[in-house]
Design a protein around this motif. Structure first.
Motif, short mmCIF file in Angstrom:
data_model
loop_
_atom_site.label_atom_id
_atom_site.label_comp_id
_atom_site.label_asym_id
_atom_site.label_seq_id
_atom_site.Cartn_x
_atom_site.Cartn_y
_atom_site.Cartn_z
N GLN A 1 0.83 -1.20 0.00
CA GLN A 1 0.00 0.00 0.00
C GLN A 1 0.87 1.26 0.00
OE1 GLN A 1 -3.56 0.37 -0.04
NE2 GLN A 1 -2.82 2.43 -0.54
N VAL A 2 1.92 1.25 0.84
CA VAL A 2 2.81 2.39 0.89
C VAL A 2 3.51 2.60 -0.45
CG1 VAL A 2 4.94 3.28 1.91
CG2 VAL A 2 3.18 2.29 3.38
N SER A 3 3.95 1.51 -1.07
CA SER A 3 4.62 1.62 -2.37
C SER A 3 3.68 2.18 -3.42
CB SER A 3 5.13 0.23 -2.81
OG SER A 3 6.09 -0.25 -1.89
N ASP A 4 2.41 1.70 -3.41
CA ASP A 4 1.43 2.22 -4.35
C ASP A 4 1.20 3.70 -4.13
OD1 ASP A 4 1.21 -0.24 -5.48
OD2 ASP A 4 -0.73 -0.73 -4.60
N ASP A 5 1.11 4.11 -2.86
CA ASP A 5 0.88 5.51 -2.54
C ASP A 5 2.04 6.38 -3.02
OD1 ASP A 5 -1.55 5.01 -1.38
OD2 ASP A 5 -0.75 4.85 0.65
N ARG A 6 3.27 5.89 -2.84
CA ARG A 6 4.44 6.65 -3.29
C ARG A 6 4.39 6.87 -4.80
NH1 ARG A 6 9.62 5.94 -0.21
NH2 ARG A 6 10.53 5.87 -2.27
N ALA A 7 4.02 5.81 -5.53
CA ALA A 7 3.99 5.93 -6.98
C ALA A 7 2.86 6.83 -7.46
CB ALA A 7 3.85 4.54 -7.60
N ALA A 8 1.69 6.71 -6.79
CA ALA A 8 0.51 7.44 -7.24
C ALA A 8 0.56 8.91 -6.84
CB ALA A 8 -0.75 6.79 -6.67
N HIS A 9 1.22 9.22 -5.76
CA HIS A 9 1.15 10.57 -5.22
C HIS A 9 2.50 11.27 -5.19
CE1 HIS A 9 -2.94 9.57 -4.16
NE2 HIS A 9 -2.50 8.50 -3.55
N ARG A 10 3.45 10.75 -5.98
CA ARG A 10 4.79 11.31 -6.04
C ARG A 10 5.53 11.00 -4.76
NH1 ARG A 10 5.98 13.74 -11.21
NH2 ARG A 10 3.99 14.37 -12.09
N ASP A 11 6.82 11.12 -4.81
CA ASP A 11 7.66 10.73 -3.69
C ASP A 11 8.26 11.96 -3.03
OD1 ASP A 11 9.34 9.57 -1.89
OD2 ASP A 11 10.36 8.27 -3.32
N PRO B 1 -1.81 9.16 7.00
CA PRO B 1 -0.56 9.70 6.46
C PRO B 1 0.29 8.63 5.80
CG PRO B 1 -0.97 10.55 8.67
CD PRO B 1 -1.98 9.46 8.44
N VAL B 2 1.00 9.02 4.74
CA VAL B 2 1.83 8.10 3.97
C VAL B 2 3.27 8.18 4.46
CG1 VAL B 2 2.74 7.61 1.66
CG2 VAL B 2 0.34 8.24 1.96
N LEU B 3 3.93 7.00 4.48
CA LEU B 3 5.34 6.93 4.85
C LEU B 3 6.20 7.08 3.60
CD1 LEU B 3 7.53 6.26 7.01
CD2 LEU B 3 7.31 3.87 6.29
N PHE B 4 7.20 7.98 3.68
CA PHE B 4 8.14 8.17 2.58
C PHE B 4 9.54 7.84 3.08
CE2 PHE B 4 4.59 10.94 1.52
CZ PHE B 4 4.38 10.62 0.18
N THR B 5 10.27 7.07 2.28
CA THR B 5 11.62 6.64 2.66
C THR B 5 12.61 7.07 1.59
OG1 THR B 5 10.72 4.71 3.79
CG2 THR B 5 13.07 4.69 3.28
N PRO B 6 13.61 7.88 1.94
CA PRO B 6 14.63 8.24 0.95
C PRO B 6 15.32 6.99 0.41
CG PRO B 6 14.80 9.64 2.88
CD PRO B 6 13.82 8.56 3.23
N ARG B 7 15.47 6.92 -0.88
CA ARG B 7 16.09 5.77 -1.51
C ARG B 7 17.59 6.00 -1.63
NH1 ARG B 7 11.43 6.01 -6.09
NH2 ARG B 7 9.79 4.91 -4.94
N PRO B 8 18.38 4.94 -1.54
CA PRO B 8 19.83 5.09 -1.66
C PRO B 8 20.20 5.75 -2.99
CG PRO B 8 19.26 2.91 -0.86
CD PRO B 8 17.98 3.56 -1.26
N PHE C 1 9.88 9.18 6.91
CA PHE C 1 9.01 10.14 7.60
C PHE C 1 7.58 10.01 7.07
CE2 PHE C 1 10.53 12.28 3.80
CZ PHE C 1 9.41 12.93 3.31
N TYR C 2 6.63 10.31 7.94
CA TYR C 2 5.23 10.37 7.57
C TYR C 2 4.88 11.82 7.24
CZ TYR C 2 4.50 5.61 9.22
OH TYR C 2 4.56 4.25 9.38
N ALA C 3 4.12 12.01 6.18
CA ALA C 3 3.72 13.35 5.76
C ALA C 3 2.36 13.70 6.34
CB ALA C 3 3.67 13.42 4.24
N LEU C 4 2.33 14.70 7.21
CA LEU C 4 1.07 15.24 7.72
C LEU C 4 0.64 16.37 6.79
CD1 LEU C 4 1.62 15.36 11.60
CD2 LEU C 4 0.74 13.50 10.18
N VAL C 5 -0.45 16.17 6.09
CA VAL C 5 -0.85 17.10 5.03
C VAL C 5 -2.17 17.80 5.29
CG1 VAL C 5 0.44 15.89 3.23
CG2 VAL C 5 -1.90 15.17 3.76
N ARG C 6 -2.94 17.33 6.26
CA ARG C 6 -4.23 17.96 6.56
C ARG C 6 -4.06 19.06 7.60
NH1 ARG C 6 -6.28 12.22 7.56
NH2 ARG C 6 -6.73 11.39 5.48
#
Length: 424
Positions: A6-16, A43-50, A60-65
């Motif tokens: 789910q997190v991976s899908d969210d990253r792809a669908a909503h930009r990273d 909130p979605v979890l984003f992980t910096p890639r190597p 980090f989780y993005a708080l957007v609301r």
């Protein structure tokens, strides 16, 4: 589907948001990505890639609301500013060398420092500062009309907040040009993308050291021969025996310069651009300046959101926005998204100086870290826009603002302008 999927899908669908390339997208695309993130249940979890960034590699989780950002801001015992509110977090050696900034403090330590500083902003000092801001704004616009510069940033947007802070602190005139030249370098400490390259932590170390040295010398002088300025008030112990050490004063001054000057200059520049792009709003403001300027300033700050985000570290388990956060997790408070939340703002992309209510989070979401300089910024913007909009000479931008790629601030590098025909 697993949580990871789910997190991976969210990253792809909503930009990273962890990818520096995201912060080089046009601003409308980033705002659209925030809008899609606000539609999710949690909130979605984003992980910096190597290999994608040399900044902090912590997820980090993005708080957007709007509601989530405000709750986190007002719950500092759960969402802590320490060890660092920016990305990457300040290195231990930097704190030891320059002192800890208020933005990275919590609890009693933060409260004590904020109390010392707040007590020195007396009604008499603020009244004198307001008069000085009005005079400065008038002089700067006089110079613009006489000299006809091609860029609004160095001619007025940057100069006004810098001169105001230096006057307030009592910085001698001979130090100001050098300090002004170092602010951009010092701001590179935050470690974000800028003009397609990465701001590297430590690149601004020499600039910070220079400012610390200036303040240490000034502090020693003011302790011996106090004057009617903020430095003198801050270094002298009050009735409770509280005063700032030279290192604490240096850290506070650095914060004032990098935060106070940068945020206000960017809000001013965005305001000029917004009013020029919306002539009906500019003319409404001209029609009754005193009636509309308060709302105009707040709407400029909401619409532009000079500070895009700050980080927090979760201290204890807490449920927010459809997720239970655990100790040690990182969250990003995305003010740029919260200020466009459809649940709070009707037609949030519209620039409307009559918007009311306007509970924007441009100065933070409340709580102990609400911006100390908010009142000062409002005074500066009001004074400068009064001069810009009530003169007979029309000042107009001649091109789009030169925006700087950043995940930290909505920075304007340049704003081309010209002097228009005299209004008869």
């Amino acid at each position: 589907m697993t949580v990871t999927d789910q997190v991976s899908d969210d990253r792809a669908a909503h930009r990273d948001l962890a990818d520096p390339a995201f912060w080089q997208l046009p601003r409308p695309e980033r705002l659209a990505a925030f809008a899609r993130l606000r539609e999710l249940e949690a909130p979605v979890l984003f992980t910096p890639r190597p290999g994608t960034a040399r900044t902090s590699g912590k997820p980090f989780y993005a708080l957007v609301r709007h509601a989530d950002v405000m709750t986190a801001s007002r719950t500092p015992k759960v969402f802590a500013s320490a060890p660092g509110a920016t990305t990457p977090e300040p290195a231990g050696w930097a704190k030891a060398l320059f002192g800890n900034s208020m933005v990275n403090m919590d609890g009693a330590e933060h409260a004590a420092l904020r109390r010392i500083i707040s007590r020195r902003f007396t009604p008499r000092l603020l009244a004198a500062t307001e008069e000085n801001i009005g005079r400065l704004a008038g002089r700067l616009v006089d110079e613009m009309i006489a000299e006809r510069p091609g860029d609004f940033m160095p001619s007025a947007a940057s100069r006004l907040p810098l001169e105001v802070i230096c006057d307030l602190m009592g910085i001698p005139a001979e130090h100001r040009p050098r300090i002004a030249a170092q602010i951009d370098h010092a701001s590179e400490q935050v470690g974000v993308e800028r003009r397609g390259r990465l701001r590297i932590p430590g690149r601004g170390t020499a600039s910070l050291a220079m400012m610390q040295l200036v303040m240490a010398r000034l502090a020693r002088e003011r302790r011996r021969r106090p004057q009617d300025d903020l430095v003198s008030a801050l270094v002298r112990a009050d009735v409770d025996g509280e005063g700032l050490s030279s290192r604490e004063l240096g850290a506070f001054f650095s914060l004032l310069l990098v935060a106070g000057v940068e945020t206000t200059r960017n809000a001013i520049a965005h305001g000029v651009s917004l009013l020029d792009r919306h002539p009906e709003q500019r003319e409404l403001l001209r029609s009754d300046f005193d009636r509309y300027i308060g709302g105009a300033v707040e709407e400029i700050v909401r619409h532009s959101t000079p500070i895009i985000q700050f980080r927090r570290t979760v201290v204890s388990e807490f449920e927010l926005g459809g997720r239970t956060f655990l100790p040690g997790e990182k969250v990003a408070l995305l003010y740029a998204s919260a200020n466009r939340d459809e649940a709070v703002f009707t037609r949030p992309d519209l620039f409307d100086i009559t918007r009311s209510p306007n509970p924007h989070l441009g100065y933070g979401g409340g709580g102990p870290h609400h911006c100390l300089g908010a009142h000062l910024a409002r005074l500066e913007m009001t004074a400068l826009f009064r001069e810009l909009l009530t003169r007979r000479t029309v000042i107009r931008r001649t091109g789009e603002p030169g925006l700087v790629d950043s995940n930290f601030d909505n920075r304007v590098g340049s704003l081309p302008l010209s002097m228009g025909p005299t209004v008869t």
